[in-house]
Design an enzyme around this catalytic site. Structure first.
Site, PDB file in Angstrom:
ATOM      1  CG  HIS A   1      -1.763   1.225   1.350  1.00 36.08           C
ATOM      2  ND1 HIS A   1      -3.117   1.255   1.065  1.00 36.08           N
ATOM      3  CD2 HIS A   1      -1.447   2.505   1.737  1.00 36.08           C
ATOM      4  CE1 HIS A   1      -3.580   2.476   1.273  1.00 36.08           C
ATOM      5  NE2 HIS A   1      -2.584   3.259   1.680  1.00 36.08           N
ATOM      6  CD  GLU A   2       1.343   3.639   3.761  1.00 41.43           C
ATOM      7  OE1 GLU A   2       1.544   4.658   3.095  1.00 41.43           O
ATOM      8  OE2 GLU A   2       0.357   3.501   4.498  1.00 41.43           O
TER       9      GLU A   2
ATOM     10  CG  HIS B   1       0.674   6.275  -0.915  1.00 37.95           C
ATOM     11  ND1 HIS B   1      -0.465   6.808  -1.478  1.00 37.95           N
ATOM     12  CD2 HIS B   1       0.285   5.767   0.287  1.00 37.95           C
ATOM     13  CE1 HIS B   1      -1.506   6.627  -0.674  1.00 37.95           C
ATOM     14  NE2 HIS B   1      -1.073   5.990   0.407  1.00 37.95           N
TER      15      HIS B   1
ATOM     16  CD  GLU C   1      -4.866   6.362   1.294  1.00 38.72           C
ATOM     17  OE1 GLU C   1      -5.174   5.200   1.617  1.00 38.72           O
ATOM     18  OE2 GLU C   1      -3.747   6.842   1.520  1.00 38.72           O
TER      19      GLU C   1
ATOM     20  CG  HIS D   1      -7.403   7.033   4.603  1.00 35.68           C
ATOM     21  ND1 HIS D   1      -6.899   8.263   4.977  1.00 35.68           N
ATOM     22  CD2 HIS D   1      -6.328   6.214   4.460  1.00 35.68           C
ATOM     23  CE1 HIS D   1      -5.577   8.180   5.061  1.00 35.68           C
ATOM     24  NE2 HIS D   1      -5.206   6.956   4.754  1.00 35.68           N
TER      25      HIS D   1
END
Length: 747
Positions: A354-355, A358, A378, A442
């Site tokens: 997920h991160e 980004h 997101e 989010h």
């Protein structure tokens, strides 16, 4: 345990139960649907030298490209990244400046055919980006103080202005000269602060703000007994993955800055599966990084976060009791906290995917981390995180459509987010609606997450990897899946090739349909069901096989005056269309080949007209509308309610004018009835059919009254009267809501 040493070693690291192997190829858990993409649209592998050569060529030809796009002479294009398809098509992403100033929201992607001709362009800002003056009225010091105040109001600690620069702000519609201030320090939970505040350089009003440190939470569970890449160093080993761009994993040891201490080990056997061994968190972080690298490389042909073969840095044991993890572009690093009481590191696979995604988003589309684009940012991380989980196929953490299902941050044992039905978390939206962008990013991610689930698995009740799902649709019509692999392929190509910094939900639908056409063919089953999955979350309409006719709506025309109306239709089948009409007033007829209704009506009255369009296969569709033949047309009105999103995204309401001759008058009357709880937040424009914009009302933060109910006079004598006129309304500050009740034009 033993280690196998060949150059940069693959090592065995001990963590709790379960076995996983990142980079083992396509997931055994992938959806049963398998649609192969068209070979020509797949990414061509580019070496660092080839990528550098393409960027150099784009730099050398930037002036020619700007001229071909008819940009202002004061604009300069600066290539940021480049992709190449197997068929030779090149996609170059540019940032741009105006009079030497960075244009925020001015990025664009140019698509170039193998022969060098421009096939198309996707722009973050559709109109010109010029501003009247590049001399600010407000000082840098004044906006620094204001920006620090914004950060402190949000609970920032040790807030300070790290930088301030003059820019052109084009992401909010009409470009304006602005200041961009970056405020550092720490967010309330200890996450580093990097708040970007955009203020009008003339008025000092806040135009926009976003948090650049994109943080989230994950499961914190371990990945089982795994192999990670390490490198021999002297008599020992370091947690440096030479096979993946020299990605490093280090121990911050409770610190909140710097790179920390690179993990080292004497025997190349890392961690013991328990919190007591600091290496354990490092193993999970390194495994998550390598799994994410392998997924992007093996599935999408992307080598590293930036696509340049360079590895990032993973930092574990950040802060004290820090219950979060985050990606930071400035250090090109992924950082993990140890959780509440320093007892549960957030170093799980889905957190890493997920991160680190980004970072991929930042290096490609650069979706602004606010409003609808922030929700898409997101959602991109949630979508690709799910794709990585299914790809790795770990018994310790099987692929699912849940986000943070094991971290238990709320103490209720439930996931943070649900992709099949986002509203189950109590905060996220299942479907798009006007004003969605005012939610926390989010939660505004919900419709895109829901799209991915519907596209992957379809609607209704089912069980995947032991998890029960039951996904609804906004229109209560079932969605047929395209398969998880196809959905992820489409999203990745849309992100990297067509999306820009300001892409909203409507733009995301357009981008994914372009990607679906590239990969699986225009009007293919995959293309159609990509669109239908969007309709399932209230973004756009469904596309059904066969003919679609656009209903022109109620129309007016003047008796004894020439009139024309083009009927719009399309078919998913190849070949020409045939048009027919019944109920047309005397004097009007339809061209059977083009669909143009033309002629001179000779009799007053109201007629119900039915259009029928047929394709070469015999498939057909109809549309019925009312056509009024009148003596004179003076007033046109739209009484449909249109919600106005809170902060920045514009609301539009359209009026189609027909039956008039020549240009609009010098005294065109624009009557508006807008219900709003703080009308000073509103900027209102009239947009003529040719795109010319007339400002009716500016934002005025000192006007707290309710509603805008008035009539404006516009000199529109230079514009043709017939066509679609638009009322554009923007809410430029946060906290108050409203809608367009009605508006009218009097000629």
């Amino acid at each position: 345990m033993s280690a196998w040493i060949v150059g940069a070693a693959l090592v065995t690291a001990t963590v709790p139960a379960g076995v996983a192997n990142a980079g083992s190829g396509p997931s055994a858990q992938s959806s049963t649907l398998s649609v192969q993409p068209l070979a020509g649209a797949l990414a061509a592998p580019l070496s660092a030298g080839e990528q550098s050569a393409l960027l150099s060529a784009a730099e050398a030809g930037a002036a020619r490209t700007a001229a071909a796009l008819q940009l202002d002479a004061r604009e300069t294009l600066k290539p940021r990244s480049v992709l190449k398809d197997a068929d030779g098509t090149v996609h170059t992403r540019y940032d741009r400046t105006f009079a030497g100033l960075p244009v925020l929201g001015g990025d664009l992607v140019v698509h170039t055919a193998p022969d060098g001709s421009i096939k198309g362009v996707d722009k973050a800002a559709r109109g010109p980006v010029a501003v009247a003056s590049t001399t600010p009225a407000k000082s840098a010091e004044a906006v620094k103080s204001f920006s620090i105040g914004r950060a402190e109001a949000a609970g920032a600690k040790e807030a300070k202005a790290d930088s301030v620069r003059s820019v052109v702000w084009a992401a909010g519609g009409t470009p304006v000269l602005a200041w961009e201030t970056v405020v550092g320090g720490f967010q309330p939970d200890g996450t580093p602060n990097e708040l970007h505040v955009i203020t009008d350089a003339t008025t000092g009003a806040k135009l926009f703000e976003r948090q650049a440190i994109e943080a989230g939470t994950g499961t914190g569970q371990f990945n089982g007994e795994v192999t990670i890449g390490t490198t021999k160093s002297g008599s020992g080993w370091t947690m440096t993955d030479a096979a993946r761009g020299n990605h490093t994993t280090s121990d911050l040891n409770g610190g909140t800055s710097g790179t920390g201490a690179l993990f080292t080990d004497a025997d190349d056997v890392w961690g013991n599966g328990k919190q007591s061994d600091r290496q354990t968190a490092g193993v999970d972080a390194a495994f998550g990084a390598q799994a994410t690298w392998d997924y992007y490389k093996n599935v999408h042909g992307r080598t590293g976060i930036k696509g340049d073969g360079v590895g990032a840095t993973s930092r574990v044991h950040y802060g004290n009791g820090y219950v979060n993890a985050f990606w930071d572009d400035s250090c090109f690093c992924m950082t993990y906290g140890d959780g509440a009481g320093n007892n549960n590191p957030l170093t799980s696979l889905d957190v890493a995917a997920h991160e680190m995604t980004h970072g991929v988003t930042s290096a490609t589309a650069g979706l602004e981390y606010s409003d609808e684009s922030g929700g898409l940012n997101e959602a991109t991380s949630d979508i690709m995180s799910a794709a990585v989980e299914f790809y790795v196929n770990s018994p310790a953490d099987p692929g699912d459509y849940l986000v943070g299902e094991k971290i238990n941050v709320r103490g209720d044992g439930k996931p943070l987010r649900y992709m099949d039905k986002p509203s189950k978390d109590g905060l996220s939206a299942n479907s798009w609606y006007p004003g969605l962008g005012s939610l926390n990013v989010h939660y505004s991610s919900g419709p895109a997450n829901h799209w991915f689930y519907l596209a992957s698995e379809g609607s209704g009740a089912k069980v995947v990897n032991g998890v029960s799902y039951d996904s609804p649709t906004a229109d209560n019509v079932p969605v047929t899946p395209i398969g998880r692999d196809a959905a992820a392929n489409i999203w990745y190509r849309a992100l990297t090739t067509y999306m820009t910094s300001t892409t909203d939900y409507a733009g995301a639908r357009t981008a994914t349909l372009k990607a679906a056409a590239d990969l699986y063919g225009m009007n293919s089953t995959t293309y159609l069901n990509t669109a239908n999955a969007w309709a399932g979350v209230a973004v756009g309409s469904r596309i059904t096989p066969g003919v679609t006719v656009v209903n022109p709506g109620t129309r007016y025309t003047v008796v004894n005056k020439a009139a024309s109306l083009q009927i719009q239709a399309s078919s998913t089948n190849p070949g020409a269309l045939s048009y027919a009409a019944t109920g047309l007033p005397a004097g009007l007829s339809i061209n059977a080949s083009t669909g143009l209704i033309s002629g001179t009506p000779t009799k007053l009255g109201t007629r119900s007209v039915t259009i029928k369009v047929t394709d070469k296969t015999g498939a057909g569709s109809t549309a019925a509308f009312t056509l009024n033949v009148v003596t004179k047309i003076t007033t046109f009105e739209n009484t449909d309610d249109v919600q106005i999103p809170d902060v920045r995204p514009a609301a539009y309401s359209d009026i189609t004018v027909s039956g008039l001759s020549g240009n609009a008058p010098k005294t065109l009357k624009v009557g508006v009835d807008i219900k709003h709880t703080y009308r000073g937040d509103l900027a209102i424009d009239l947009v003529a059919p040719d795109g010319t914009t007339y400002r009716l009302k500016d934002e005025d933060v000192m006007d707290p009254a309710h509603d805008v109910i008035t009539t404006y006079t516009v000199n529109a004598s230079g514009r043709v009267a017939n066509g679609t006129w638009r009322l554009k309304v923007q809410d430029l500050d946060v906290g108050y809501r409203g809608y367009i009740d009605s508006w009218k034009l009097t000629f």
